[in-house]
Design a protein around this motif. Structure first.
Motif, PDB file in Angstrom:
ATOM      1  N   ASP A 129       0.803  -1.228   0.000  1.00 56.13           N
ATOM      2  CA  ASP A 129       0.000   0.000   0.000  1.00 56.13           C
ATOM      3  C   ASP A 129       0.839   1.283   0.000  1.00 56.13           C
ATOM      4  O   ASP A 129       0.377   2.335   0.425  1.00 56.13           O
ATOM      5  N   ILE A 130       2.090   1.188  -0.452  1.00 56.87           N
ATOM      6  CA  ILE A 130       2.920   2.397  -0.533  1.00 56.87           C
ATOM      7  C   ILE A 130       2.758   2.962  -1.954  1.00 56.87           C
ATOM      8  O   ILE A 130       3.074   2.281  -2.935  1.00 56.87           O
ATOM      9  N   ALA A 131       2.280   4.195  -2.021  1.00 60.80           N
ATOM     10  CA  ALA A 131       1.836   4.732  -3.313  1.00 60.80           C
ATOM     11  C   ALA A 131       2.938   4.851  -4.375  1.00 60.80           C
ATOM     12  O   ALA A 131       2.687   4.633  -5.550  1.00 60.80           O
ATOM     13  N   CYS A 132       4.162   5.167  -3.953  1.00 55.19           N
ATOM     14  CA  CYS A 132       5.202   5.389  -4.969  1.00 55.19           C
ATOM     15  C   CYS A 132       5.797   4.080  -5.507  1.00 55.19           C
ATOM     16  O   CYS A 132       6.639   4.101  -6.392  1.00 55.19           O
ATOM     17  N   CYS A 133       5.351   2.960  -4.964  1.00 56.50           N
ATOM     18  CA  CYS A 133       5.930   1.670  -5.372  1.00 56.50           C
ATOM     19  C   CYS A 133       4.862   0.787  -5.990  1.00 56.50           C
ATOM     20  O   CYS A 133       3.747   0.726  -5.480  1.00 56.50           O
ATOM     21  N   ILE A 166     -13.341 -16.401   2.384  1.00 65.21           N
ATOM     22  CA  ILE A 166     -11.999 -16.317   2.967  1.00 65.21           C
ATOM     23  C   ILE A 166     -11.560 -14.868   3.122  1.00 65.21           C
ATOM     24  O   ILE A 166     -11.527 -14.107   2.151  1.00 65.21           O
ATOM     25  N   GLU A 167     -11.249 -14.511   4.373  1.00 68.02           N
ATOM     26  CA  GLU A 167     -10.766 -13.147   4.627  1.00 68.02           C
ATOM     27  C   GLU A 167      -9.251 -13.105   4.521  1.00 68.02           C
ATOM     28  O   GLU A 167      -8.558 -13.922   5.125  1.00 68.02           O
ATOM     29  N   VAL A 168      -8.732 -12.159   3.749  1.00 68.04           N
ATOM     30  CA  VAL A 168      -7.283 -12.019   3.609  1.00 68.04           C
ATOM     31  C   VAL A 168      -6.845 -10.642   4.123  1.00 68.04           C
ATOM     32  O   VAL A 168      -7.640  -9.716   4.214  1.00 68.04           O
ATOM     33  N   MET A 169      -5.571 -10.534   4.435  1.00 67.31           N
ATOM     34  CA  MET A 169      -5.034  -9.283   4.989  1.00 67.31           C
ATOM     35  C   MET A 169      -4.897  -8.197   3.924  1.00 67.31           C
ATOM     36  O   MET A 169      -5.244  -8.402   2.765  1.00 67.31           O
ATOM     37  N   GLY A 170      -4.322  -7.074   4.329  1.00 68.70           N
ATOM     38  CA  GLY A 170      -4.120  -5.958   3.396  1.00 68.70           C
ATOM     39  C   GLY A 170      -4.395  -4.609   4.037  1.00 68.70           C
ATOM     40  O   GLY A 170      -4.321  -3.589   3.377  1.00 68.70           O
ATOM     41  N   ARG A 171      -4.749  -4.629   5.336  1.00 66.27           N
ATOM     42  CA  ARG A 171      -5.181  -3.412   6.049  1.00 66.27           C
ATOM     43  C   ARG A 171      -6.244  -2.682   5.244  1.00 66.27           C
ATOM     44  O   ARG A 171      -7.222  -3.293   4.862  1.00 66.27           O
ATOM     45  N   ARG A 172      -6.024  -1.421   4.888  1.00 67.27           N
ATOM     46  CA  ARG A 172      -7.094  -0.698   4.179  1.00 67.27           C
ATOM     47  C   ARG A 172      -7.041  -0.915   2.672  1.00 67.27           C
ATOM     48  O   ARG A 172      -7.827  -0.351   1.925  1.00 67.27           O
ATOM     49  N   ALA A 173      -6.080  -1.713   2.196  1.00 67.97           N
ATOM     50  CA  ALA A 173      -5.898  -1.874   0.746  1.00 67.97           C
ATOM     51  C   ALA A 173      -6.362  -3.252   0.264  1.00 67.97           C
ATOM     52  O   ALA A 173      -6.331  -4.229   1.003  1.00 67.97           O
ATOM     53  N   GLY A 174      -6.767  -3.310  -1.005  1.00 66.81           N
ATOM     54  CA  GLY A 174      -7.298  -4.560  -1.544  1.00 66.81           C
ATOM     55  C   GLY A 174      -6.375  -5.272  -2.520  1.00 66.81           C
ATOM     56  O   GLY A 174      -6.804  -6.205  -3.212  1.00 66.81           O
ATOM     57  N   PHE A 175      -5.096  -4.886  -2.552  1.00 68.19           N
ATOM     58  CA  PHE A 175      -4.188  -5.490  -3.545  1.00 68.19           C
ATOM     59  C   PHE A 175      -4.020  -6.993  -3.333  1.00 68.19           C
ATOM     60  O   PHE A 175      -4.046  -7.769  -4.284  1.00 68.19           O
ATOM     61  N   LEU A 176      -3.832  -7.391  -2.077  1.00 68.74           N
ATOM     62  CA  LEU A 176      -3.672  -8.828  -1.799  1.00 68.74           C
ATOM     63  C   LEU A 176      -4.948  -9.578  -2.172  1.00 68.74           C
ATOM     64  O   LEU A 176      -4.885 -10.645  -2.784  1.00 68.74           O
ATOM     65  N   ALA A 177      -6.094  -9.012  -1.838  1.00 71.55           N
ATOM     66  CA  ALA A 177      -7.370  -9.693  -2.107  1.00 71.55           C
ATOM     67  C   ALA A 177      -7.617  -9.802  -3.609  1.00 71.55           C
ATOM     68  O   ALA A 177      -7.970 -10.877  -4.113  1.00 71.55           O
ATOM     69  N   LEU A 178      -7.407  -8.712  -4.321  1.00 69.76           N
ATOM     70  CA  LEU A 178      -7.691  -8.730  -5.758  1.00 69.76           C
ATOM     71  C   LEU A 178      -6.786  -9.732  -6.483  1.00 69.76           C
ATOM     72  O   LEU A 178      -7.251 -10.576  -7.261  1.00 69.76           O
ATOM     73  N   ILE A 191     -13.283  -5.799  -2.223  1.00 70.23           N
ATOM     74  CA  ILE A 191     -12.154  -4.977  -1.768  1.00 70.23           C
ATOM     75  C   ILE A 191     -12.656  -3.577  -1.385  1.00 70.23           C
ATOM     76  O   ILE A 191     -13.684  -3.131  -1.888  1.00 70.23           O
ATOM     77  N   PRO A 192     -11.917  -2.905  -0.491  1.00 66.93           N
ATOM     78  CA  PRO A 192     -12.423  -1.618   0.002  1.00 66.93           C
ATOM     79  C   PRO A 192     -12.461  -0.518  -1.062  1.00 66.93           C
ATOM     80  O   PRO A 192     -13.249   0.413  -0.940  1.00 66.93           O
ATOM     81  N   GLU A 193     -11.637  -0.627  -2.092  1.00 67.23           N
ATOM     82  CA  GLU A 193     -11.551   0.453  -3.090  1.00 67.23           C
ATOM     83  C   GLU A 193     -12.752   0.486  -4.029  1.00 67.23           C
ATOM     84  O   GLU A 193     -12.986   1.492  -4.693  1.00 67.23           O
ATOM     85  N   ILE A 194     -13.478  -0.624  -4.136  1.00 68.53           N
ATOM     86  CA  ILE A 194     -14.559  -0.682  -5.111  1.00 68.53           C
ATOM     87  C   ILE A 194     -15.890  -1.012  -4.413  1.00 68.53           C
ATOM     88  O   ILE A 194     -16.010  -2.064  -3.774  1.00 68.53           O
ATOM     89  N   LYS A 306      -2.461   5.726  -4.255  1.00 68.18           N
ATOM     90  CA  LYS A 306      -2.338   4.501  -5.044  1.00 68.18           C
ATOM     91  C   LYS A 306      -3.726   3.947  -5.310  1.00 68.18           C
ATOM     92  O   LYS A 306      -4.505   3.749  -4.367  1.00 68.18           O
ATOM     93  N   SER A 307      -4.051   3.738  -6.549  1.00 70.09           N
ATOM     94  CA  SER A 307      -5.396   3.230  -6.812  1.00 70.09           C
ATOM     95  C   SER A 307      -5.324   1.799  -7.353  1.00 70.09           C
ATOM     96  O   SER A 307      -4.289   1.357  -7.851  1.00 70.09           O
ATOM     97  N   VAL A 308      -6.439   1.140  -7.219  1.00 68.08           N
ATOM     98  CA  VAL A 308      -6.516  -0.234  -7.711  1.00 68.08           C
ATOM     99  C   VAL A 308      -6.593  -0.226  -9.234  1.00 68.08           C
ATOM    100  O   VAL A 308      -7.171   0.672  -9.832  1.00 68.08           O
ATOM    101  N   ASP A 309      -5.966  -1.203  -9.850  1.00 72.01           N
ATOM    102  CA  ASP A 309      -5.966  -1.317 -11.307  1.00 72.01           C
ATOM    103  C   ASP A 309      -7.354  -1.818 -11.761  1.00 72.01           C
ATOM    104  O   ASP A 309      -7.674  -2.995 -11.615  1.00 72.01           O
TER     105      ASP A 309
END
Ligand code: ATP
Length: 321
Positions: A129-133, A166-178, A191-194, A306-309
């Protein structure tokens, strides 16, 4: 530059050790003394240091967790705690600090840099969840761990014609879930972004695939959406008639030996961070974009979004039916 310190902070992530190793070895090879800080910013406040040499980081590249331990330090986030940390750095002759952690840790690094201790951040968090990476250390290992766990759950889900939520981690971000949802062929990914509606995005999707004779289902839920997966499983069961079970993968996602990608990227980033400090460059975040290692101003990095693709999300939606 004669002495630097290295610390790991926030949630641990597989590959942090590989980064510590690279920092220590690069510094030693360039005649710089390295102090390993124990338990994140708490260690920096209290002078809890270990002098590191080439051999003190032997046999750690393959290990998850962090040999320096990690902590969340409430004291460091206060003015008094920050002042103590600066005082300790001066006392031990620390001229630069490499901070391996997530965005909270980078806020600390920014504050420390502003008070005259040059810091370089290395993104170490499973959440990505680091935006520049587009990649953070630990994310690849975690993603593969989730995939392996869900594959195991799928065997039993399939054998009993069930639905697994199944619940997966990611804190406030959905990258791992997606991404794990795609890799595991989940019928629905929340995911939280959508924004989503259970009725439309889970129940109707399941009913539609039931009509094509599908009998078992995987539903991936990011922890960041804040849903009770047990309740969701009960709702799915009552509305679709499919026996449903909930699994929270929890801390199993954090540990384990890091993947080759995490080891290689952590090594490159650790090496890069020390080179920045050797060139008297502080207040930077090391980043990875498209396999290239580069750096950003910490302040700028913390203000990026950082936004979800969406393209990726749409692919998942179209294919996982
Ligand atoms: P992860 O993403 O894995 O949770 P993180 O680095 O974001 O990692 P945090 O708990 O947010 O984890 O932050 C780690 C530590 O960084 C905190 O315990 C605190 O000591 C320091 N920190 C966080 N925010 C600030 C801030 N605004 N100012 C100074 N220090 C901070």
């Amino acid at each position: 530059m004669k002495t630097i310190a290295v610390l790991t902070s926030g949630g641990d992530a597989p590959g942090m050790n590989a980064a510590v190793r690279a920092v220590v070895r690069t510094a030693c090879e360039n005649g710089i003394k390295v102090l390993g800080v124990v338990r994140g910013y708490n260690g920096l406040i209290n002078g809890d240091f270990i002098e590191m040499d080439l051999r003190s980081v032997s046999d750690i590249i393959n290990r998850g967790g962090t040999i320096l331990y990690s902590a969340r330090s409430a004291e460091f986030a206060t003015e008094e705690g920050m002042r103590k940390a600066v005082r300790t750095c001066r006392e031990y002759g620390i001229e630069g600090v490499v901070v391996i952690g997530g965005d909270g840790s980078f806020r600390g690094a920014r504050d420390l840099s502003e008070r005259g201790i040059p810091c370089v951040g290395i993104p170490g968090t499973i959440d990505n969840d680091i935006a520049c990476c587009d990649y953070t250390i630990g994310y690849d290992t975690c993603l593969n761990t989730i995939m392996e766990m869900v594959d195991r759950i799928r065997d039993t889900t399939e054998s009993h014609d069930r639905c697994s939520v199944i619940e997966v981690m990611g804190r406030r971000a959905g990258f791992l879930a997606l991404n794990s949802g795609i890799a595991c062929g989940a019928t629905a990914i929340l995911i939280p972004e959508i924004p989503f509606e259970i009725e439309k995005h889970v129940i109707e999707r399941m009913k539609r695939t039931q009509r094509t004779d599908k009998k078992h289902f995987i539903i991936i839920v990011a922890e960041g959406v804040g849903l009770d997966v047990k309740q969701l499983a009960a709702e799915i069961q009552s509305k679709t008639g499919v026996e449903s079970r909930a699994t929270i993968l929890g801390h199993t996602q954090r540990g384990g030996y890091p993947t080759a990608k995490d080891r290689v990227m952590a090594t490159r980033m650790g090496n890069y961070a020390v080179k920045l400090l050797m060139n008297d460059i502080g207040n930077r975040v090391v980043a990875a974009q498209k396999e290239e290692v580069l750096d950003f101003d910490i302040f700028e990095a913390l203000n990026m979004k950082k936004s979800v693709d969406m393209e990726l999300y749409n692919v998942a939606h179209e294919v996982s039916i």
